[in-house]
Write an enzyme that holds these catalytic residues in place. Structure first.
Site, short mmCIF file in Angstrom:
data_model
loop_
_atom_site.label_atom_id
_atom_site.label_comp_id
_atom_site.label_asym_id
_atom_site.label_seq_id
_atom_site.Cartn_x
_atom_site.Cartn_y
_atom_site.Cartn_z
N SER A 56 2.45 3.96 -3.12
CA SER A 56 3.75 3.27 -3.17
C SER A 56 3.74 1.91 -3.86
O SER A 56 4.79 1.27 -3.96
CB SER A 56 4.30 3.11 -1.75
OG SER A 56 4.80 4.34 -1.28
N LYS A 59 6.41 1.49 -6.39
CA LYS A 59 7.79 1.04 -6.17
C LYS A 59 8.08 -0.34 -6.77
O LYS A 59 9.25 -0.69 -6.95
CB LYS A 59 8.13 1.08 -4.68
CG LYS A 59 8.16 2.51 -4.11
CD LYS A 59 8.56 2.52 -2.65
CE LYS A 59 8.70 3.93 -2.09
NZ LYS A 59 7.40 4.57 -1.80
N SER A 113 8.96 0.72 2.07
CA SER A 113 8.46 1.88 1.31
C SER A 113 9.26 3.14 1.57
O SER A 113 8.70 4.24 1.65
CB SER A 113 6.98 2.12 1.62
OG SER A 113 6.22 2.14 0.44
#
Length: 275
Positions: A56, A59, A113
């Site tokens: 993640s 992101k 997340s």
């Protein structure tokens, strides 16, 4: 005389080795890079050019591409079945059919997340998810992430890869976006899914943002079984803007422990070495 000489050498080697271990930074994560963003000095690196899954941490790139598009932050985006994770079957608290302003989805993707939030941001990009992923890779190339590749906006796909050195560039670039600085360091936040459902309470996935001993500007965690536990941050340590990249940390607390070791090491070495 010879015995005395060898004894002196042995004592000298032991003392030197002990001092070196004391002065060196002991990082448990498989790959790491610590970088002073002000003077471009690499303070520490470990396997910094090894290409690895980044989970993640992806992101942060998702956020930059979303913000670069200058889409309406208040536009309502509805979560659909297309946003449901069918690869890893990860859970999400955002119900299909619920709607949120784009900025709320961006905040949840960064601070907590939220995978459906990140998927919805890509899906509603002009040209759809494929155009979004193309823009991610173009942005990576533009900021010098030469050994990185993105295939989705969530990081659930382990083919999202980069090096620790590339991720230092990602963190440094993302620090120039005020929304990323704010959203990625939000300690807690609530959103309403509508239809008389109770508000959803979220907390930041990086516990250090709630630690008063840290001054964090950008933060992002990541986890996949293939990637281990990851953490990237830009924080002020001893008055300097320091980028910390930690990849493939095993165990729940290793990445937090490594970050604290970096901070303590820099503070204890202030004035004795360039940081």
């Amino acid at each position: 005389m010879k015995q005395v000489f060898f004894l002196f050498c042995a004592i000298f080697f032991y003392t030197s080795n002990t001092l070196a271990q004391k002065n060196n930074l002991d990082i448990k994560s498989q790959a790491a890079l610590v970088f002073n963003a002000q003077n471009a000095h690499v303070i520490y690196d470990k396997n910094a050019d090894k290409v690895m899954p980044i989970a993640s941490i992806t992101k942060l790139m998702t956020a930059m591409v979303t913000l670069d598009a200058r889409l309406s932050p208040n536009e309502k985006i509805t979560i659909t079945n297309a946003d449901v994770d069918k690869l890893k079957h990860s859970s999400s608290r955002l119900p299909v059919g619920s709607s949120y302003p784009r900025n709320e989805l961006l905040r949840l993707a960064l601070m907590s997340s939220e995978n459906r939030a990140a998927a919805a941001l890509a899906r509603t990009y002009p040209g759809g998810t494929k155009a979004f992923v193309d823009a991610m890779n173009q942005k990576a190339k533009k900021i010098g992430m030469a050994n990185s590749r993105f295939v989705d906006s969530t990081g659930l796909n382990s083919n999202n890869v980069a090096t620790a050195r590339d991720l230092a560039k990602l963190v440094s670039s993302s620090n120039s976006y005020s929304a990323i600085r704010e959203f990625s360091t939000t300690s807690q936040h609530s959103v309403s899914p509508g239809n008389k459902r109770a508000q959803l309470q979220y907390v930041n996935s990086n516990s250090l943002v709630r630690n008063q001993g840290w001054d964090i500007g950008v933060s992002k965690t990541g986890y996949l079984s293939d990637a281990g536990r990851c953490l990237v941050m830009q924080a002020k340590i001893s008055g300097q803007p320091v980028v910390i990249v930690l990849l493939n940390s095993w165990g729940k607390n290793t990445r937090i422990g490594d970050a604290n070791r970096v901070k303590k090491w820099i503070e204890s070495n202030q004035g004795r070495r360039q940081v």
